[in-house]
Design an enzyme around this catalytic site. Structure first.
Site, PDB file in Angstrom:
ATOM      1  N   THR A  57      12.230 -23.808 -91.478  1.00  0.00           N
ATOM      2  CA  THR A  57      11.278 -24.897 -91.254  1.00  0.00           C
ATOM      3  C   THR A  57      11.495 -26.041 -92.234  1.00  0.00           C
ATOM      4  O   THR A  57      12.031 -25.842 -93.331  1.00  0.00           O
ATOM      5  CB  THR A  57       9.849 -24.339 -91.424  1.00  0.00           C
ATOM      6  OG1 THR A  57       8.923 -25.411 -91.426  1.00  0.00           O
ATOM      7  CG2 THR A  57       9.684 -23.573 -92.726  1.00  0.00           C
ATOM      8  N   ASP A  58      10.990 -27.216 -91.865  1.00  0.00           N
ATOM      9  CA  ASP A  58      11.033 -28.349 -92.797  1.00  0.00           C
ATOM     10  C   ASP A  58      10.026 -28.186 -93.945  1.00  0.00           C
ATOM     11  O   ASP A  58      10.125 -28.865 -94.966  1.00  0.00           O
ATOM     12  CB  ASP A  58      10.770 -29.675 -92.061  1.00  0.00           C
ATOM     13  CG  ASP A  58       9.431 -29.742 -91.340  1.00  0.00           C
ATOM     14  OD1 ASP A  58       8.684 -28.749 -91.351  1.00  0.00           O
ATOM     15  OD2 ASP A  58       9.127 -30.809 -90.754  1.00  0.00           O
ATOM     16  N   GLU A  59       9.064 -27.251 -93.768  1.00  0.00           N
ATOM     17  CA  GLU A  59       8.001 -27.135 -94.780  1.00  0.00           C
ATOM     18  C   GLU A  59       8.524 -26.649 -96.127  1.00  0.00           C
ATOM     19  O   GLU A  59       7.828 -26.775 -97.136  1.00  0.00           O
ATOM     20  CB  GLU A  59       6.887 -26.211 -94.279  1.00  0.00           C
ATOM     21  CG  GLU A  59       6.263 -26.724 -93.010  1.00  0.00           C
ATOM     22  CD  GLU A  59       4.831 -26.252 -92.772  1.00  0.00           C
ATOM     23  OE1 GLU A  59       4.239 -25.643 -93.664  1.00  0.00           O
ATOM     24  OE2 GLU A  59       4.328 -26.524 -91.675  1.00  0.00           O
ATOM     25  N   TYR A  63       2.888 -19.838 -96.699  1.00  0.00           N
ATOM     26  CA  TYR A  63       3.829 -19.752 -95.571  1.00  0.00           C
ATOM     27  C   TYR A  63       5.166 -20.388 -95.944  1.00  0.00           C
ATOM     28  O   TYR A  63       6.235 -19.779 -95.786  1.00  0.00           O
ATOM     29  CB  TYR A  63       3.249 -20.460 -94.334  1.00  0.00           C
ATOM     30  CG  TYR A  63       4.291 -20.791 -93.295  1.00  0.00           C
ATOM     31  CD1 TYR A  63       4.917 -19.797 -92.558  1.00  0.00           C
ATOM     32  CD2 TYR A  63       4.684 -22.123 -93.072  1.00  0.00           C
ATOM     33  CE1 TYR A  63       5.908 -20.101 -91.619  1.00  0.00           C
ATOM     34  CE2 TYR A  63       5.666 -22.431 -92.132  1.00  0.00           C
ATOM     35  CZ  TYR A  63       6.276 -21.414 -91.415  1.00  0.00           C
ATOM     36  OH  TYR A  63       7.262 -21.722 -90.492  1.00  0.00           O
ATOM     37  N   LYS A 117       8.955 -18.700 -96.360  1.00  0.00           N
ATOM     38  CA  LYS A 117      10.136 -19.129 -95.589  1.00  0.00           C
ATOM     39  C   LYS A 117      11.250 -19.553 -96.545  1.00  0.00           C
ATOM     40  O   LYS A 117      12.417 -19.255 -96.318  1.00  0.00           O
ATOM     41  CB  LYS A 117       9.776 -20.281 -94.650  1.00  0.00           C
ATOM     42  CG  LYS A 117       8.885 -19.899 -93.481  1.00  0.00           C
ATOM     43  CD  LYS A 117       9.506 -18.890 -92.514  1.00  0.00           C
ATOM     44  CE  LYS A 117      10.647 -19.458 -91.699  1.00  0.00           C
ATOM     45  NZ  LYS A 117      11.111 -18.471 -90.663  1.00  0.00           N
TER      46      LYS A 117
HETATM   47  P1  NAD Z   1       5.046 -17.535 -83.467  1.00  0.00           P
HETATM   48  O1  NAD Z   1       4.010 -17.188 -84.477  1.00  0.00           O
HETATM   49  O2  NAD Z   1       4.638 -18.149 -82.189  1.00  0.00           O
HETATM   50  O3  NAD Z   1       5.866 -16.233 -83.082  1.00  0.00           O
HETATM   51  C1  NAD Z   1       6.299 -15.290 -84.027  1.00  0.00           C
HETATM   52  C2  NAD Z   1       6.766 -14.053 -83.266  1.00  0.00           C
HETATM   53  O4  NAD Z   1       7.249 -13.112 -84.234  1.00  0.00           O
HETATM   54  C3  NAD Z   1       5.649 -13.365 -82.483  1.00  0.00           C
HETATM   55  O5  NAD Z   1       6.105 -12.998 -81.200  1.00  0.00           O
HETATM   56  C4  NAD Z   1       5.347 -12.122 -83.311  1.00  0.00           C
HETATM   57  O6  NAD Z   1       4.870 -11.021 -82.535  1.00  0.00           O
HETATM   58  C5  NAD Z   1       6.703 -11.825 -83.932  1.00  0.00           C
HETATM   59  N1  NAD Z   1       6.604 -11.063 -85.170  1.00  0.00           N
HETATM   60  C6  NAD Z   1       5.789 -11.319 -86.229  1.00  0.00           C
HETATM   61  N2  NAD Z   1       5.977 -10.373 -87.169  1.00  0.00           N
HETATM   62  C7  NAD Z   1       6.946  -9.541 -86.713  1.00  0.00           C
HETATM   63  C8  NAD Z   1       7.579  -8.404 -87.242  1.00  0.00           C
HETATM   64  N3  NAD Z   1       7.274  -7.921 -88.449  1.00  0.00           N
HETATM   65  N4  NAD Z   1       8.538  -7.780 -86.516  1.00  0.00           N
HETATM   66  C9  NAD Z   1       8.871  -8.273 -85.278  1.00  0.00           C
HETATM   67  N5  NAD Z   1       8.284  -9.349 -84.724  1.00  0.00           N
HETATM   68  C10 NAD Z   1       7.338  -9.972 -85.435  1.00  0.00           C
HETATM   69  O7  NAD Z   1       6.096 -18.418 -84.241  1.00  0.00           O
HETATM   70  P2  NAD Z   1       6.940 -19.667 -83.718  1.00  0.00           P
HETATM   71  O8  NAD Z   1       6.121 -20.884 -83.846  1.00  0.00           O
HETATM   72  O9  NAD Z   1       7.576 -19.316 -82.439  1.00  0.00           O
HETATM   73  O10 NAD Z   1       8.054 -19.736 -84.862  1.00  0.00           O
HETATM   74  C11 NAD Z   1       9.242 -18.971 -84.752  1.00  0.00           C
HETATM   75  C12 NAD Z   1      10.098 -19.196 -85.985  1.00  0.00           C
HETATM   76  O11 NAD Z   1      10.412 -20.575 -86.090  1.00  0.00           O
HETATM   77  C13 NAD Z   1       9.416 -18.816 -87.292  1.00  0.00           C
HETATM   78  O12 NAD Z   1      10.379 -18.240 -88.129  1.00  0.00           O
HETATM   79  C14 NAD Z   1       8.943 -20.138 -87.855  1.00  0.00           C
HETATM   80  O13 NAD Z   1       8.891 -20.104 -89.257  1.00  0.00           O
HETATM   81  C15 NAD Z   1      10.015 -21.076 -87.360  1.00  0.00           C
HETATM   82  N6  NAD Z   1       9.618 -22.471 -87.151  1.00  0.00           N
HETATM   83  C16 NAD Z   1       8.510 -22.755 -86.408  1.00  0.00           C
HETATM   84  C17 NAD Z   1       8.177 -24.090 -86.165  1.00  0.00           C
HETATM   85  C18 NAD Z   1       6.970 -24.465 -85.331  1.00  0.00           C
HETATM   86  O14 NAD Z   1       6.614 -25.634 -85.290  1.00  0.00           O
HETATM   87  N7  NAD Z   1       6.321 -23.543 -84.646  1.00  0.00           N
HETATM   88  C19 NAD Z   1       8.974 -25.112 -86.690  1.00  0.00           C
HETATM   89  C20 NAD Z   1      10.091 -24.772 -87.452  1.00  0.00           C
HETATM   90  C21 NAD Z   1      10.418 -23.438 -87.664  1.00  0.00           C
HETATM   91  O1  DAU Z   2       6.764 -28.287 -89.832  1.00  0.00           O
HETATM   92  C1  DAU Z   2       7.121 -27.095 -89.221  1.00  0.00           C
HETATM   93  C2  DAU Z   2       5.931 -26.177 -89.195  1.00  0.00           C
HETATM   94  O2  DAU Z   2       5.020 -26.717 -88.243  1.00  0.00           O
HETATM   95  C3  DAU Z   2       6.280 -24.737 -88.845  1.00  0.00           C
HETATM   96  O3  DAU Z   2       7.119 -24.206 -89.831  1.00  0.00           O
HETATM   97  C4  DAU Z   2       5.011 -23.885 -88.730  1.00  0.00           C
HETATM   98  O4  DAU Z   2       5.344 -22.573 -88.315  1.00  0.00           O
HETATM   99  C5  DAU Z   2       4.101 -24.528 -87.717  1.00  0.00           C
HETATM  100  O5  DAU Z   2       2.878 -23.818 -87.675  1.00  0.00           O
HETATM  101  C6  DAU Z   2       3.825 -26.002 -88.061  1.00  0.00           C
HETATM  102  O6  DAU Z   2       2.998 -26.104 -89.246  1.00  0.00           O
HETATM  103  P1  DAU Z   2       1.809 -27.176 -89.338  1.00  0.00           P
HETATM  104  O7  DAU Z   2       0.826 -26.701 -90.335  1.00  0.00           O
HETATM  105  O8  DAU Z   2       2.344 -28.546 -89.506  1.00  0.00           O
HETATM  106  O9  DAU Z   2       1.234 -27.056 -87.825  1.00  0.00           O
HETATM  107  P2  DAU Z   2      -0.248 -27.045 -87.250  1.00  0.00           P
HETATM  108  O10 DAU Z   2      -0.154 -27.198 -85.779  1.00  0.00           O
HETATM  109  O11 DAU Z   2      -1.052 -25.910 -87.793  1.00  0.00           O
HETATM  110  O12 DAU Z   2      -0.857 -28.374 -87.837  1.00  0.00           O
HETATM  111  C7  DAU Z   2      -0.281 -29.646 -87.551  1.00  0.00           C
HETATM  112  C8  DAU Z   2      -1.066 -30.688 -88.323  1.00  0.00           C
HETATM  113  O13 DAU Z   2      -2.371 -30.785 -87.751  1.00  0.00           O
HETATM  114  C9  DAU Z   2      -1.287 -30.322 -89.779  1.00  0.00           C
HETATM  115  O14 DAU Z   2      -1.251 -31.495 -90.564  1.00  0.00           O
HETATM  116  C10 DAU Z   2      -2.683 -29.722 -89.801  1.00  0.00           C
HETATM  117  C11 DAU Z   2      -3.390 -30.475 -88.701  1.00  0.00           C
HETATM  118  N1  DAU Z   2      -4.427 -29.719 -87.982  1.00  0.00           N
HETATM  119  C12 DAU Z   2      -4.133 -28.474 -87.528  1.00  0.00           C
HETATM  120  C13 DAU Z   2      -5.075 -27.735 -86.849  1.00  0.00           C
HETATM  121  C14 DAU Z   2      -4.765 -26.341 -86.367  1.00  0.00           C
HETATM  122  C15 DAU Z   2      -5.655 -30.291 -87.730  1.00  0.00           C
HETATM  123  O15 DAU Z   2      -5.907 -31.458 -88.121  1.00  0.00           O
HETATM  124  N2  DAU Z   2      -6.588 -29.577 -87.048  1.00  0.00           N
HETATM  125  C16 DAU Z   2      -6.358 -28.310 -86.605  1.00  0.00           C
HETATM  126  O16 DAU Z   2      -7.285 -27.684 -86.023  1.00  0.00           O
END
Ligand code: NAD
Ligand code: DAU
Length: 360
Positions: free
Chosen positions: A135-137, A161, A165
């Site tokens: 992730t970019d975080e 989180y 990562k």
């Molecule tokens: P998500 O939370 O939707 O899905 C995570 C999946 O992993 C789920 O299906 C869960 O059941 C499975 N899981 C969790 N713990 C596990 C374990 N111990 N063993 C096997 N499976 C397990 O997450 P996502 O948003 O799809 O993100 C996927 C990946 O991409 C993560 O590594 C996250 O850090 C990364 N990522 C997410 C975003 C985003 O915006 N969502 C952006 C950049 C990177």
């Molecule tokens: O940047 C990549 C990341 O993006 C991934 O690594 C994470 O897995 C993914 O969850 C996401 O993280 P964020 O914290 O940025 O996503 P989220 O959708 O939770 O929140 C997006 C922005 O919106 C953040 O600044 C928090 C804000 N927010 C979020 C929620 C859930 C609100 O203002 N209200 C809300 O109810």
């Protein structure tokens, strides 16, 4: 045939990746290992294209014997590692599970591939790849005047989180440096699109708006994210896996940096257009500013020059087109919405995260 182990393939991005790969790549077999935590669901894997090339295994990445058995049984040559705890708010309320899954889970996978690929040399080394989805975080937070993050930006994670990562990224890198593991790491910005669990900003906003519930915006809503449509992310991962340089990292992002408030307003306007007879028109009237996330990162922005220049990747969707597609998907998949909303724990999560947040 390439034998790909996808971890976390029942989650949001993982299930989109499984779908994408089955669609574009006839020469792969996928073994999908997922623990089906609250974030994963078999609902996300319905109607896969060419399902005969997909095997679902319900299990945990921390289970070393299981992972070792899968590698051997399916002669896995490629691991694409998505499985993680992924929600920042949950990591603030309970960081322990993030260390367990994201750090110990990644370590477990690395130990198993080290044994199978590097010690036993069970497969030709030139054919194996470990792709770590990050992730970019990990880079922290940007001030308004600072340039976007490049692959050379030092890590400075702020939430539990992001720290978990970052730790997993470092482990992958160390296995490459010390043991010669052929790996790639991709650091991506915020994803959105079909099958995203409605704890994250975009699906939460769409689903709350459909029911006339408040749309919670943390703090002043001026935080900035870089949004990428999920299928663009999937395409980028597959491109990096096939053509990227081993041992390198690649940044990905959507090259847009709207504030959270702007994103929520855009969604409200799309819903106004799609549902002109809604009782909740105009949907912007549902917006509520609520207590901020502790330690909330202010701004993310990714410099994607490297992947554009080296691999020719670029996002296909703009934020506008991606949001239109996303809203349409949720409106057309109300049975998915109902199934996910009725999962045990979802309503409890809304209560835990939002009930105690004071209105601002
Ligand atoms: P998500 O939370 O939707 O899905 C995570 C999946 O992993 C789920 O299906 C869960 O059941 C499975 N899981 C969790 N713990 C596990 C374990 N111990 N063993 C096997 N499976 C397990 O997450 P996502 O948003 O799809 O993100 C996927 C990946 O991409 C993560 O590594 C996250 O850090 C990364 N990522 C997410 C975003 C985003 O915006 N969502 C952006 C950049 C990177
Ligand atoms: O940047 C990549 C990341 O993006 C991934 O690594 C994470 O897995 C993914 O969850 C996401 O993280 P964020 O914290 O940025 O996503 P989220 O959708 O939770 O929140 C997006 C922005 O919106 C953040 O600044 C928090 C804000 N927010 C979020 C929620 C859930 C609100 O203002 N209200 C809300 O109810």
């Amino acid at each position: 045939m390439q034998n790909v182990l996808v971890t976390g393939g029942a989650g949001f991005i993982g299930s989109n990746f499984v779908r994408y790969l089955l669609k574009v790549e006839p020469e792969v077999r996928i073994v999908n290992l997922d623990a089906l935590t609250y974030a994963g669901s078999s609902e996300n894997l319905k109607d896969l294209p060419d399902p005969g090339r997909h095997v679902f295994i319900h299990g945990n990445i921390c289970d070393r014997n299981l992972v070792a058995d899968l590698l051997r049984r399916y002669q896995i040559d490629t691991v694409v590692h998505f499985a993680a705890e992924s929600h920042v708010d949950r990591s603030i309320l309970g960081p322990g599970q993030f260390v367990q899954t994201n750090v110990v889970g990644t370590f477990t996978l690395l130990e198993v591939v080290r044994q199978f690929w590097l010690i036993e040399r069970a497969l030709p080394l030139a054919s194996v790849r470990f792709h770590h989805v990050s992730t970019d975080e990990v880079f922290g937070s940007l001030e308004p005047h600072e340039p976007a993050w490049t692959e050379r930006t030092p890590y400075a994670p702020n939430s539990p989180y992001a720290a978990s990562k970052a730790a997993s990224d470092h482990l992958v890198r160390a296995y490459g440096h010390t043991y010669g593991l052929p790996y790639l790491i991709t650091n991506c910005s915020n994803n959105y699109g079909p099958y995203q669990f409605p704890e994250k900003l975009i699906p939460l906003t769409i689903l709350n708006a459909l029911e006339g519930r408040p749309l919670p915006v943390y703090g002043d809503g001026g935080q900035v994210r870089d949004w990428l449509y999920v299928e663009d992310h999937c395409e980028a991962i597959w491109m990096v896996l096939r053509q990227g340089t081993l041992g390198e990292t690649y940044n990905m992002g959507g090259d847009n940096q709207p504030t959270n408030l702007t994103v929520v307003q855009m969604l409200c306007d799309i819903l106004d257009q799609r549902l002109p007879d809604s009782a909740y028109m105009p949907h912007r009237s549902l917006i509520r500013f609520v207590e901020d996330r502790p330690g909330h990162d202010r701004r993310y922005a990714m410099d994607t020059t490297k992947i554009r220049r080296e691999l020719g990747w670029r996002p296909r969707q703009s934020l506008e087109s991606g949001l239109l597609k996303t809203v349409a998907w949720y409106l057309n998949h109300l049975e998915w919405v109902t199934a996910i909303r009725n999962q045990p724990g979802y309503q409890a999560w809304l209560e835990i995260n939002y009930a105690s947040r004071e209105a601002q």
